[in-house]
Design a protein around this motif. Structure first.
Motif, PDB file in Angstrom:
ATOM      1  N   UNK A  35      88.513  42.816  64.341  1.00 41.66           N
ATOM      2  CA  UNK A  35      87.934  42.818  63.010  1.00 41.66           C
ATOM      3  C   UNK A  35      88.070  41.394  62.458  1.00 41.66           C
ATOM      4  N   UNK A  36      86.950  40.810  62.022  1.00 37.86           N
ATOM      5  CA  UNK A  36      86.953  39.425  61.543  1.00 37.86           C
ATOM      6  C   UNK A  36      86.410  39.395  60.110  1.00 37.86           C
ATOM      7  N   UNK A  37      87.247  38.971  59.167  1.00 34.36           N
ATOM      8  CA  UNK A  37      86.847  38.856  57.762  1.00 34.36           C
ATOM      9  C   UNK A  37      86.802  37.373  57.408  1.00 34.36           C
ATOM     10  N   UNK A  38      85.693  36.912  56.819  1.00 34.36           N
ATOM     11  CA  UNK A  38      85.570  35.491  56.490  1.00 34.36           C
ATOM     12  C   UNK A  38      85.532  35.279  54.985  1.00 34.36           C
ATOM     13  N   UNK A  98      92.686  33.007  47.215  1.00 34.97           N
ATOM     14  CA  UNK A  98      93.204  33.898  48.262  1.00 34.97           C
ATOM     15  C   UNK A  98      93.875  35.165  47.741  1.00 34.97           C
ATOM     16  N   UNK A  99      93.948  35.353  46.419  1.00 30.22           N
ATOM     17  CA  UNK A  99      94.771  36.469  45.922  1.00 30.22           C
ATOM     18  C   UNK A  99      94.284  37.826  46.426  1.00 30.22           C
ATOM     19  N   UNK A 100      92.963  37.932  46.666  1.00 33.62           N
ATOM     20  CA  UNK A 100      92.425  39.193  47.164  1.00 33.62           C
ATOM     21  C   UNK A 100      92.841  39.525  48.591  1.00 33.62           C
ATOM     22  N   UNK A 101      93.422  38.538  49.289  1.00 34.56           N
ATOM     23  CA  UNK A 101      93.804  38.759  50.697  1.00 34.56           C
ATOM     24  C   UNK A 101      95.259  39.189  50.851  1.00 34.56           C
ATOM     25  N   UNK A 102      96.031  39.144  49.751  1.00 31.28           N
ATOM     26  CA  UNK A 102      97.480  39.362  49.878  1.00 31.28           C
ATOM     27  C   UNK A 102      97.822  40.728  50.450  1.00 31.28           C
ATOM     28  N   UNK A 140      91.779  39.691  61.884  1.00 34.69           N
ATOM     29  CA  UNK A 140      91.984  38.298  61.485  1.00 34.69           C
ATOM     30  C   UNK A 140      91.071  37.897  60.324  1.00 34.69           C
ATOM     31  N   UNK A 141      91.537  36.884  59.597  1.00 38.19           N
ATOM     32  CA  UNK A 141      90.790  36.319  58.470  1.00 38.19           C
ATOM     33  C   UNK A 141      90.427  34.870  58.821  1.00 38.19           C
ATOM     34  N   UNK A 142      89.195  34.473  58.498  1.00 37.13           N
ATOM     35  CA  UNK A 142      88.768  33.084  58.681  1.00 37.13           C
ATOM     36  C   UNK A 142      88.547  32.459  57.308  1.00 37.13           C
ATOM     37  N   UNK A 143      89.241  31.367  57.017  1.00 39.08           N
ATOM     38  CA  UNK A 143      89.006  30.585  55.795  1.00 39.08           C
ATOM     39  C   UNK A 143      88.177  29.370  56.191  1.00 39.08           C
ATOM     40  N   UNK A 155     103.235  29.741  53.032  1.00 40.18           N
ATOM     41  CA  UNK A 155     104.131  30.225  51.975  1.00 40.18           C
ATOM     42  C   UNK A 155     103.431  31.246  51.089  1.00 40.18           C
ATOM     43  N   UNK A 156     102.142  31.010  50.803  1.00 39.80           N
ATOM     44  CA  UNK A 156     101.390  31.923  49.942  1.00 39.80           C
ATOM     45  C   UNK A 156     101.414  33.344  50.511  1.00 39.80           C
ATOM     46  N   UNK A 157     101.306  33.452  51.835  1.00 33.46           N
ATOM     47  CA  UNK A 157     101.327  34.776  52.474  1.00 33.46           C
ATOM     48  C   UNK A 157     102.754  35.227  52.807  1.00 33.46           C
TER      49      UNK A 157
END
Lengths: 268, 268
Positions: free
Chosen positions: A137-140, A169-173, A111-114, A196-198
């Motif tokens: 796995x947690x990415x913030x 957020x482009x690095x998360x695509x 998961x990703x945390x913004x 929508x971005x994802x």
């Protein structure tokens, strides 16, 4: 039980949580406290945030609330355990509900945390998730552009929002994470554009939506739901000038019945 | 806290709830009780179901559980409030979590409950939803064909399932409800086909998935999560012959570490 629920934030962000409580639990009366005079909390030292959060919560307790909802990620990270020790009533933050929903919905435990810088630096989401399930796995990622867009009411301008999302957020695509937690109470106003971005390939979790449900769970187990049909006027307390707060309230949650009180918290 | 969670059902249906607890909360040890000798509960008088449920719960409490999960809709409808009054530990049924999730996810406050005759007749879902939010329209439908398909392991036969779904649910296709609650712990094994039957136009709620999350919420607020990394062998207690139970367990939840105990509940 006909007592109100106390909801607090440094500013307007917690209104996204209050709105979901009003939608899911329409019989509950809310007393909302916006500490605008000292907003934002995110750039202050942790100890100062803890002190302000306790002061605001003490004020809500003095108003006879049956539960406190800390509708601010920074304040939750700084003071939740202090508040739990301080009062006999339940205290609910926004981090555990978001963490729990991510654990429930992720299929690949990635998961990703913004969030704001303060929340990312606190590691509070990672700790909350690992307390329940150590396999994740947690990415913030800190998203400093997002709060100003919401606060300045530019969240309806799709071009502004899409540029900020792309830059941040482009690095998360291309990442494998299947779930994204919106770890700031302002971000739900960007949720549709973030989904929508994802391209619908990541499940986006709205902490207000999940916190309102957790409020409901705890009220069931503490047998403190309001009586059906109980509809009282909500109370909005603003520490400082309320004009900007009321303008945003009217934009985000139109058509509710409320009264506003300006106070000077230093007097308490 | 290193005590186990007690999970009970009249038979195998509650294993769908146990499976979700194992997935979302992998550090928790489960003691599952299947009352196979007296299964099914659904056709018995309410007072008898209440008595059996209390007996099974008493047995789990004698084993030192920190929480009881009544993973059976019939037993929840019959005995939840008795169990809440009887023990100091939290007791969680499957009806409130399903009701709460429907309230959270429905956009038009119009939901359908699919359940056994006993659960439909109890009105328990309608009552649970209206206790929280009186504005909902709740339509219930008994689905007597579904449990035998699951119990006899015919749920993988798409033709059998689709015929049964068509016969049972065809009257619901044109309805306005946007949310369907699976109000029986056997039905999650048909969830994929039920989602497809409604063409993705109705949100389908799995009570096991929602109950495991509520277990997590209550453990956070009672500070009773297992220590991270705690992995103990699960215990499966069967009142009666366990061969059929173990066969279904192996089919539904392969690869778990467990030991089985056959007991005669009358001895307690």
């Amino acid at each position: 039980m006909d007592k109100p629920i106390g909801v607090m934030d440094s500013g307007v962000g917690g209104l996204t949580v209050a709105k979901e409580i009003m939608r899911q639990l329409p019989d509950e009366q809310i007393i909302y406290f916006g500490d605008l005079r000292r907003c934002p909390y995110g750039d202050r030292p942790l100890e100062e945030v803890r002190q302000y959060t306790v002061e605001v919560a003490d004020h809500l307790v003095s108003r006879g609330v049956k539960m406190i909802v800390v509708a601010c990620n920074t304040a939750t990270a700084a003071a939740l355990s202090d508040l739990e020790d301080r009062y006999d009533i339940p205290v609910i933050g926004v981090i555990n509900p978001g963490a729990r929903s991510a654990i429930q919905s992720s299929n690949n435990q990635d998961v990703i945390v913004l969030a704001t810088n303060a929340t990312v630096n606190s590691g509070a989401y990672r700790d909350a998730i690992h307390h329940i399930n150590g396999g994740f796995r947690v990415t913030s990622l800190a998203c400093p552009k997002f709060v100003p867009i919401v606060e300045e009411l530019r969240y309806k301008d799709k071009v502004v929002v899409r540029v900020a999302l792309h830059q941040t957020l482009k690095g998360l695509l291309g990442t494998s994470a299947d779930t994204v937690i919106l770890g700031c109470t302002h971000y739900p106003l960007l949720a549709g554009e973030i989904r929508d971005f994802f391209g619908g390939r990541k499940n986006v979790i709205d902490s207000g939506y999940e916190t309102a449900r957790e409020v409901s769970s705890i009220m069931t187990y503490s047998r403190s739901h309001a009586a059906p049909g109980n509809r009282k006027t909500h109370v909005m307390i603003v520490n400082g000038d309320s004009s900007r707060f009321e303008y945003i309230l009217g934009d985000w949650i139109p058509f509710i019945d409320y009264k506003i009180e300006e106070i000077d918290l230093e007097a308490y």
